[in-house]
Each structure stands twice: as structure tokens, then as C-alpha cells.
Design a protein around this motif. Structure first.
Motif, PDB file in Angstrom:
ATOM      1  N   GLY A 245       0.789  -1.224   0.000  1.00 17.25           N
ATOM      2  CA  GLY A 245       0.000   0.000   0.000  1.00 17.25           C
ATOM      3  C   GLY A 245       0.819   1.271   0.000  1.00 17.25           C
ATOM      4  N   VAL A 246       2.100   1.173   0.247  1.00 18.25           N
ATOM      5  CA  VAL A 246       2.952   2.368   0.237  1.00 18.25           C
ATOM      6  C   VAL A 246       3.407   2.596  -1.204  1.00 18.25           C
ATOM      7  N   PRO A 247       2.971   3.700  -1.805  1.00 22.73           N
ATOM      8  CA  PRO A 247       3.222   3.880  -3.237  1.00 22.73           C
ATOM      9  C   PRO A 247       4.675   4.201  -3.548  1.00 22.73           C
ATOM     10  N   GLY A 248       5.194   3.543  -4.598  1.00 22.91           N
ATOM     11  CA  GLY A 248       6.502   3.892  -5.124  1.00 22.91           C
ATOM     12  C   GLY A 248       6.335   4.659  -6.419  1.00 22.91           C
ATOM     13  N   ASP A 249       5.121   4.602  -6.975  1.00 22.33           N
ATOM     14  CA  ASP A 249       4.847   5.188  -8.280  1.00 22.33           C
ATOM     15  C   ASP A 249       3.519   5.942  -8.169  1.00 22.33           C
ATOM     16  N   LEU A 250       3.536   7.240  -8.440  1.00 24.38           N
ATOM     17  CA  LEU A 250       2.318   8.035  -8.250  1.00 24.38           C
ATOM     18  C   LEU A 250       1.336   7.945  -9.407  1.00 24.38           C
ATOM     19  N   ALA A 251       1.825   7.630 -10.607  1.00 22.33           N
ATOM     20  CA  ALA A 251       0.925   7.657 -11.771  1.00 22.33           C
ATOM     21  C   ALA A 251      -0.232   6.655 -11.648  1.00 22.33           C
ATOM     22  N   PRO A 252       0.077   5.374 -11.365  1.00 18.72           N
ATOM     23  CA  PRO A 252      -1.058   4.440 -11.233  1.00 18.72           C
ATOM     24  C   PRO A 252      -1.949   4.765 -10.036  1.00 18.72           C
ATOM     25  N   LEU A 253      -1.366   5.316  -9.009  1.00 19.41           N
ATOM     26  CA  LEU A 253      -2.169   5.699  -7.841  1.00 19.41           C
ATOM     27  C   LEU A 253      -3.143   6.809  -8.232  1.00 19.41           C
TER      28      LEU A 253
ATOM     29  N   GLU B  29      -6.914  14.529  -4.816  1.00 19.46           N
ATOM     30  CA  GLU B  29      -5.867  15.388  -5.391  1.00 19.46           C
ATOM     31  C   GLU B  29      -4.920  15.898  -4.308  1.00 19.46           C
ATOM     32  N   GLU B  30      -5.513  16.366  -3.191  1.00 15.15           N
ATOM     33  CA  GLU B  30      -4.670  16.894  -2.098  1.00 15.15           C
ATOM     34  C   GLU B  30      -3.791  15.785  -1.532  1.00 15.15           C
ATOM     35  N   GLY B  31      -4.397  14.599  -1.428  1.00 17.13           N
ATOM     36  CA  GLY B  31      -3.643  13.453  -0.909  1.00 17.13           C
ATOM     37  C   GLY B  31      -2.456  13.125  -1.803  1.00 17.13           C
ATOM     38  N   LEU B  32      -2.667  13.177  -3.104  1.00 20.74           N
ATOM     39  CA  LEU B  32      -1.586  12.875  -4.055  1.00 20.74           C
ATOM     40  C   LEU B  32      -0.474  13.921  -3.963  1.00 20.74           C
ATOM     41  N   ALA B  33      -0.880  15.199  -3.833  1.00 23.78           N
ATOM     42  CA  ALA B  33       0.118  16.274  -3.750  1.00 23.78           C
ATOM     43  C   ALA B  33       0.985  16.085  -2.510  1.00 23.78           C
ATOM     44  N   ARG B  34       0.335  15.686  -1.447  1.00 23.33           N
ATOM     45  CA  ARG B  34       1.057  15.473  -0.197  1.00 23.33           C
ATOM     46  C   ARG B  34       2.082  14.338  -0.355  1.00 23.33           C
ATOM     47  N   ILE B  35       1.695  13.261  -1.003  1.00 27.93           N
ATOM     48  CA  ILE B  35       2.605  12.122  -1.194  1.00 27.93           C
ATOM     49  C   ILE B  35       3.818  12.548  -2.030  1.00 27.93           C
ATOM     50  N   ALA B  36       3.558  13.372  -3.056  1.00 27.15           N
ATOM     51  CA  ALA B  36       4.635  13.796  -3.956  1.00 27.15           C
ATOM     52  C   ALA B  36       5.709  14.599  -3.227  1.00 27.15           C
TER      53      ALA B  36
ATOM     54  N   GLY C 203       0.558  11.266   4.737  1.00 31.42           N
ATOM     55  CA  GLY C 203      -0.827  11.614   5.018  1.00 31.42           C
ATOM     56  C   GLY C 203      -1.659  10.374   5.316  1.00 31.42           C
ATOM     57  N   ARG C 204      -2.790  10.620   5.989  1.00 31.37           N
ATOM     58  CA  ARG C 204      -3.606   9.488   6.437  1.00 31.37           C
ATOM     59  C   ARG C 204      -4.332   8.772   5.305  1.00 31.37           C
ATOM     60  N   GLU C 205      -4.563   9.477   4.221  1.00 35.66           N
ATOM     61  CA  GLU C 205      -5.354   8.830   3.151  1.00 35.66           C
ATOM     62  C   GLU C 205      -4.722   7.528   2.673  1.00 35.66           C
ATOM     63  N   VAL C 206      -3.395   7.532   2.479  1.00 40.60           N
ATOM     64  CA  VAL C 206      -2.704   6.334   2.011  1.00 40.60           C
ATOM     65  C   VAL C 206      -2.837   5.210   3.028  1.00 40.60           C
TER      66      VAL C 206
END
Ligand code: HT9
Length: 490
Positions: free
Chosen positions: A110-118, A126-133, A158-161
Motif C-alpha cells: 500500500g505504500v506507493p513507489g509510483d504516483l501515476a497508477p495511484l 488530489e490533495e492526498g496525491l500532492a502530499r505524497i509527492a 498523510g492518512r489517506e494512504v
């Protein structure tokens, strides 16, 4: 070690799950005499070959990791090599944010290494993705000591992931709370990679790239007829090698032999294993392959310290609801092996597995049927488990209907409750295991193995059983050699 020159001691194995059976198998190969005592009426523990509507189905674990060799090797050794079957589909979904969304690729538990498929999956806002980046720009992740996986990932990503990906995936593995689960114990490779890279996402990316490059075949394998066939085949092999397996034989207590220090003059360990029926079995060594509460009880007198530590191992309970539909009625179900359900989404089921999609042998057994199963219950969230079977079926059908549109009634159902099924690995678990093993090692001729120690998966259980067996074979051989030395000098 061959049977011819192996030790000839008698070993009692307490527990006839896959760990105890694997230990027995290994001990026999090493020349020991073996008696397995299983408290319940059947062998296999959490692996349980059953039947629904006339077709064979797994009522416990239904898949095992093939990327580690131990379980697959054992299956081959007991003649199941040509029955190993990878899942027919390796795509799964998440039921979250109001619909079924594809499980993104390129993650490590569940811990993303790649943001595109996520991003494409729609699982994270969107906010969750920005935070991960942003994560690689955070201060270096030092990880000098074990942490709770959920809190650590939430802090950095962030908590979403955590709530939408890590929690449902780890919820499958431990039926536990990811905010309390040990990162070192549950995802050791991610712990090490994060430390090496100073970043979670870069650690996950490196691991995902490594496993893609390895192209090592399917991650999981099943067995034609069910994973539940594995313990049955190991039990057959144990009996064929002269081992004795008794079911319905709970153990009341363990007692070191009456000689001082529990040892004979030649230094051999001696144990008396007393069954609930009052029979006393003499053993040169004992393998405790029972769940932690049973091991804690049996060690209470001889190792209060190990016993106290074992008593702290908590277990989650869950129920598996297996249902057979007419195949035509299930035609509208989505593709893929099933879906996971994040607890934050407020539904009751935590996963659904479309068994007939995943395992070709199920379709061959009866082409007119479609089998699926749901699971309910997780650590300290077990209130739903007090409901009766019909209720659990009804809740499952309601959730399945909401997630997939399935409206048909099943032609057969069954509910299997796994009370105390999955041990929990909280922060510090590995240190606890080290302390338990150190205390147990003070008792000659005794070892522990099973899901409570080095991993809850089948390969981890088999590995812990092998280690226990090999160590006892070695100590019994050394004892015999000492005994021979005595005689020579006499
Ligand atoms: C014990 C265990 C391990 C550890 C094995 C070991 O360490 O040896 C493990 C690993 C994993 N489980 C994984 C994924 C899934 N687990 C699911 C469902 C479930 N797992 C469960 C247990 C375990 N799971 C359970 C009790 C369920 C509930 C439903 C059921 O029992 O029927 C489902 C949903 C249903 C489906 O689609 O089948 C999915 C997608 C992935 C990621 C794969 C990837 O990244 O590609 C990994 C490593």
C-alpha cells in the motif's frame, strides 16, 4: 542429514497445524521418531479443506506466497508439485470513495513507489496525491527503531494512504490495526529500504523496481483442490515415514524429566508430555507449534518468563462467509480476484474474494457454480462476529450488492469462524520474539514455532518449523555423540 545416520530420539510435536506438521516432516527426515498431538478433531489449523455445494473449497487460507521457497518446497516434497496453481487473475480492486477502483500497481503493502497508477486509480484525492509527492523533500526518514506502520506512513504521506491502501492490505494479512502494527515485523523489506533511501516512497519505488526486474513468476500460488490439501498431504507423508499423528489429543502439561535439572547423565533433555486424558509420553525433545496462549500455558511452570511474554501475544478473530451462486447469476460481477474494503468507508465486510475467478480448478469442479467469499471482523472490531450465521450472510450480500450490483441469492452458504485466528505484531514484536526464544533456549530440547513468531504467512510458518526441527536434530545428535563418548570411556 539422512535417516540412516540421524539421531533416533523421540520428539513430541504439540500442534498439528501447518507448522507442527512441517516440523514433524523435517524431524522424520532427520531420523527422529515423532508423535504429533493435535487438540482439535482435524489437522491443518488455519488451512482447512472443505466443501460447499459439492465442490472443494478452502475454508481458511486460500493462497500462499510463492516468492519465498519454503511452502512451495514443502508442497513439492509431499507430492503436490503438479497441483500448484497460480491465481488465474492477479488484479484486484478497492471498494472505496463510493465505488470499486482498481488496486494501483507499484506499491509495497500500500505504500506507493509510483504516483501515476495511484493517481489513475482514483483511490486518493488530489490533495492526498500532492502530499505524497512532497515526501522525498521531507527530512530524512531515520527509522532508528521500530515504529507503528500506520503512524509512520501517515506522518510522511498523510492518512489517506494509510486508511485507503495500507490498512486494507495489512487488514487482510493480520486482521489488525495498522496504527499499532510493527513496521519492522510486518514489512521488513520496506523498513530496510526506507532506512537506506531516507524516504518511504523512494524505498517503495526501489523495492517495486527490484521485484519487477526479478520477474520471478507469480507472487502467490494456490493448490488444485485448495490450500487445505497441503497439511493433509504433509500429514500423509508424516504417517508414511512412520510418524504418529493423534487428533483430539490436547496436552495438559509439560514436565522436565525427574532427573536433576531435567537432564540425564549424558546431558540429554527429557520431557514428559501429559495429555488431557492423563497419558504420559516420554520425549527427548518437544516442539511447541501451538498458538501462543497454549504455549504460554504449557511453559508456565518451567519458563515463567517465556510464558509471560507469550501471554502478551494478542489474536484477532474473523469470520469467512463462503457462498455458491449459480454461475449465470454471478456473471455481472467485476473482473479480477476480488476487492478489499478500507474500514474508513464504513462497510462491514473487509474483503471479498471471487474464488471461482481466481482458481480454475473450482470452475472445473462444477462449471455451473460460482463461489466467492467475504470476510468480517478485525482486531478489537469484532462485535459483528457475535451475530448468527444468517446475519453474517445477509450483511455480506448487502455489502456485495452495494459494491458490485450483485442481487442474486446464493444456492449454498457457510460461515467459518476463526476465533483467535491471526496473531498481532505490535511495535516491538521482533524484540519480544527474541526474548521468548532466549528464554525457551534455556530449556534443553524445547523449541517453539508457528505464526506467533516470524511471520503469519504459510512460508514463514514452515520456515520457523524447519528451524525448530533442525536445531533439535542437531542437539539430539550432539547428545547421542556425547552418550557414545561416555560408553567408550567406560
Ligand atoms: C496472511 C496473508 C498474507 C501474507 C502472506 C505471507 O506473508 O506469506 C497476505 C499477503 C498479501 N495479500 C495481498 C493482497 C490481497 N489480499 C486480499 C485478501 C486477504 N488476504 C489475507 C491474508 C493474507 N494476505 C486475508 C485473510 C484476506 C481476506 C480475504 C480472504 O481470505 O479471502 C485481497 C482481496 C481479495 C482478493 O483479491 O483475493 C488482496 C488483493 C498482497 C498484495 C499483492 C500484490 O501487491 O500484488 C499481499 C502481499
Amino acid at each position: 542429514m539422512s535417516a540412516a545416520n540421524g539421531p533416533t530420539g523421540h520428539v513430541v510435536v504439540v500442534g498439528g497445524g501447518i507448522s507442527g506438521l512441517a516440523a514433524a516432516h523435517r524431524l522424520l527426515a532427520g531420523g527422529a521418531r515423532v508423535t504429533v498431538l493435535e487438540a482439535s478433531a482435524r489437522v491443518g489449523g488455519k488451512l482447512y479443506a472443505g466443501e460447499l455445494a459439492g465442490v472443494p473449497v478452502d475454508l481458511g487460507a486460500e493462497s500462499m506466497l510463492a516468492r519465498r521457497p519454503e511452502a512451495v518446497d514443502l508442497a513439492r516434497a509431499v507430492g503436490l508439485g503438479d497441483r500448484l496453481r497460480p491465481p488465474a487473475t492477479a488484479t484486484a480492486a478497492l471498494w472505496t470513495r463510493g465505488g470499486l477502483r482498481p488496486m494501483p500497481k507499484g506499491h509495497v503493502m500500500g505504500v506507493p513507489g509510483d504516483l501515476a497508477p495511484l493517481a489513475a486509480s482514483g483511490v486518493i484525492s488530489e490533495e492526498g496525491l500532492a502530499r505524497i509527492a512532497e515526501e522525498p523533500r521531507l527530512p530524512r526518514a531515520e527509522l532508528t527503531e521500530d515504529v507503528a506502520l500506520g503512524g509512520f506512513v501517515a506522518e510522511r504521506l498523510g492518512r489517506e494512504v494509510v486508511d485507503r491502501l495500507v490498512e486494507p492490505l495489512l487488514g487482510g494479512v493480520y486482521a489488525g490495526d495498522v496504527y499499532r502494527t510493527s513496521m519492522r515485523a510486518a514489512v521488513p523489506t520496506l523498513f530496510d529500504a526506507t532506512r537506506a533511501h531516507g524516504s518511504l516512497t523512494e524505498g517503495a519505488r526501489a523495492l517495486a523496481a527490484r521485484s519487477a526486474a526479478a520477474q520471478a513468476g507469480p507472487v502467490f500460488t494456490g493448490i488444485d483442490g485448495g490450500i487445505g490439501r497441503l497439511p493433509l498431504a504433509v500429514a500423509d507423508a508424516v504417517r508414511a515415514a512412520g510418524g504418529e499423528i493423534r487428533t483430539g489429543e490436547p496436552v495438559r502439561l509439560l514436565r522436565p524429566a525427574a532427573t536433576p535439572g531435567g537432564s540425564r547423565a549424558d546431558g540429554a533433555a527429557r520431557w514428559t508430555v501429559v495429555t488431557e486424558r492423563g497419558e504420559a509420553l516420554e520425549a527427548d525433545a518437544v516442539v511447541l507449534a501451538a498458538p501462543a496462549p497454549v504455549a504460554a500455558r504449557l511453559l508456565a511452570a518451567d519458563s515463567p518468563a517465556a510464558s509471560a511474554e507469550l501471554a502478551t501475544v494478542a489474536y484477532a478473530s474473523m469470520a469467512l462467509i463462503t457462498m455458491a451462486f449459480r454461475r449465470a447469476d454471478a456473471a455481472g460481477l467485476p473482473q479480477g480476484s476480488g476487492f478489499l474494503v478500507p474500514p474508513v468507508d464504513g462497510h462491514t465486510i473487509k474483503a471479498a474474494t471471487f474464488s471461482s475467478r481466481k482458481w480454475g480448478w473450482l470452475g472445473e469442479a462444477d462449471p455451473e457454480l460460482f463461489v466467492l467469499r467475504t470476510s468480517i471482523g478485525r482486531f478489537e472490531d469484532e462485535a459483528d462476529l457475535s451475530r448468527d450465521d444468517d446475519d453474517l450472510v445477509g450483511i455480506s450480500l448487502a455489502d456485495l450488492g452495494r459494491a458490485t450490483g450483485l442481487a442474486a441469492r446464493p444456492v449454498a452458504t457457510r460461515v467459518d469462524r476463526w476465533q483467535g485466528g491471526l496473531p498481532q505484531y505490535p511495535v516491538g514484536h521482533l524484540d519480544r520474539v527474541t526474548r521468548i526464544r532466549a528464554e525457551v533456549a534455556k530449556l534443553p530440547g524445547l523449541r517453539v514455532c508457528g505464526a506467533a513468531y516470524d511471520g503469519v504467512g504459510i512460508p514463514a510458518c514452515v520456515a520457523s518449523a524447519r528451524t525448530a526441527a533442525d536445531e533439535l536434530l542437531e542437539s539430539m545428535a550432539a547428545t547421542l555423540a556425547r552418550g557414545a563418548g561416555h560408553r567408550e570411556r567406560e
